[in-house]
Design a protein around this motif. Structure first.
Motif, PDB file in Angstrom:
ATOM      1  N   GLY A  57       0.780  -1.226   0.000  1.00  9.33           N
ATOM      2  CA  GLY A  57       0.000   0.000   0.000  1.00  9.33           C
ATOM      3  C   GLY A  57       0.812   1.276   0.000  1.00  9.33           C
ATOM      4  N   ARG A  58       2.130   1.169  -0.068  1.00  5.64           N
ATOM      5  CA  ARG A  58       3.002   2.344  -0.104  1.00  5.64           C
ATOM      6  C   ARG A  58       3.731   2.411  -1.445  1.00  5.64           C
ATOM      7  NH1 ARG A  58       7.654   2.982   4.394  1.00  5.64           N
ATOM      8  NH2 ARG A  58       5.881   3.773   5.627  1.00  5.64           N
ATOM      9  N   THR A  59       3.850   3.629  -1.992  1.00  5.96           N
ATOM     10  CA  THR A  59       4.677   3.854  -3.178  1.00  5.96           C
ATOM     11  C   THR A  59       6.031   4.365  -2.719  1.00  5.96           C
ATOM     12  OG1 THR A  59       2.722   4.406  -4.509  1.00  5.96           O
ATOM     13  CG2 THR A  59       4.870   5.056  -5.373  1.00  5.96           C
ATOM     14  N   LEU A  60       7.081   3.664  -3.098  1.00  6.41           N
ATOM     15  CA  LEU A  60       8.443   4.040  -2.730  1.00  6.41           C
ATOM     16  C   LEU A  60       9.130   4.594  -3.969  1.00  6.41           C
ATOM     17  CD1 LEU A  60      10.949   4.097  -0.896  1.00  6.41           C
ATOM     18  CD2 LEU A  60      11.307   1.669  -1.474  1.00  6.41           C
ATOM     19  N   VAL A  61       9.389   5.895  -3.971  1.00  7.73           N
ATOM     20  CA  VAL A  61       9.978   6.570  -5.128  1.00  7.73           C
ATOM     21  C   VAL A  61      11.453   6.846  -4.847  1.00  7.73           C
ATOM     22  CG1 VAL A  61       9.870   8.560  -6.674  1.00  7.73           C
ATOM     23  CG2 VAL A  61       7.761   7.653  -5.647  1.00  7.73           C
ATOM     24  N   VAL A  62      12.318   6.343  -5.698  1.00  8.45           N
ATOM     25  CA  VAL A  62      13.764   6.535  -5.551  1.00  8.45           C
ATOM     26  C   VAL A  62      14.275   7.309  -6.762  1.00  8.45           C
ATOM     27  CG1 VAL A  62      15.989   5.438  -5.134  1.00  8.45           C
ATOM     28  CG2 VAL A  62      13.876   4.328  -4.338  1.00  8.45           C
TER      29      VAL A  62
END
Length: 266
Positions: free
Chosen positions: A97-102
């Motif tokens: 449920g989390r978007t991890l943007v790198v």
């Protein structure tokens, strides 16, 4: 290609993410390039900041990111600290449920691109941003790309303007990805490493005057803290050297690093 979206530089990707994703609690890990947070705020999001500490070498502590964050954005290597976070530490930020943007805009300047997450498909919600404009000096052409799950890519593409990438930019992207160009980029990364080591060694001469370099530096720039920074920067400008100021980054001031506000955590 369902995992890839070409964009008009990484800057467009920040705007697409801010407009397309339905997030409630976005968090930006600072010190960090300021455009991603600006895009989120412009899209109406209330952004929480996690401030990494100078005492810790500005290194990521995954536990500092609040559990309820449904979008987390971090740079690697980070602009402006030049810190390269371990890929394993960043991967620990992933949650269902989390978007991890790198933001890996400067990763091609790291020999072997160690600690890169680009191409990983085993991390839920991972989105990686890349730029083709750094190594090749193509900032004016505006070309970058997003890597992520097909569902996320489709959401970004839905809000992307028509014809966002020009024909010259597409031609440059092709040229940057052939075998000869990749070999040249790999050589450039090693050259940057050598040049940076030379620069850091020279700066060490001014340590008795209070100058400090954040180390280990891994990007094609270094973060320097020096007394009377404003006067030093102006003097260098008069001598023809452009030095980027640091007091405009969240948590920092001209006299040091500022205290966190109500929406910032350390």
């Amino acid at each position: 290609m369902e995992h890839v979206l070409l964009t008009a530089g990484a800057a467009e990707a920040f705007v697409l993410l801010a407009r397309a994703l339905k997030v409630r609690q976005p968090v930006v890990v600072h010190p960090q390039f300021t455009e991603p947070e600006a895009a989120l705020r412009d899209a109406g999001h209330a952004v929480e900041r996690v401030l990494l500490r100078e005492a810790d070498g500005f290194r990521l502590t995954p536990g500092a990111v609040p559990e309820d964050a449904d979008l987390v954005l971090i740079g690697n290597p980070t602009n402006p600290t030049s810190v390269l976070h371990p890929a394993a530490a960043i991967a620990r930020l992933a949650r269902p449920g989390r978007t991890l943007v790198v933001d890996e805009a400067f990763m091609d300047a790291v020999p072997g691109e160690r600690e890169a997450l680009a191409g990983r498909t085993d991390i839920p919600g991972l989105v990686v941003l890349r730029s083709l404009t750094k190594t090749w000096g193509l900032a004016g052409l505006r070309i970058g790309y997003v890597l992520g799950d097909p569902e996320i890519i489709a959401e970004l593409e839905r809000v992307q303007p028509l014809w966002p990438v020009s024909t010259p930019a597409l031609a440059a992207a092709e040229a940057c990805m052939d075998s000869q160009a990749l070999a040249e980029a790999a050589h450039a990364a090693h050259r940057v490493t050598a040049d940076r080591a030379h620069l850091v060694a020279g700066l060490a001469e001014f340590a008795p005057d209070g100058l400090r370099v954040t180390e280990p530096a891994e990007a094609p720039f270094v973060l320097v803290r020096v007394p009377n920074a404003v006067a030093v920067r102006r003097h260098l400008r008069d001598l023809g050297f452009a030095v980027r100021r640091g007091d405009t980054f969240p948590g920092w001031t001209t006299s040091g690093y500022g205290s966190p506000s109500a929406t910032e955590r350390q």
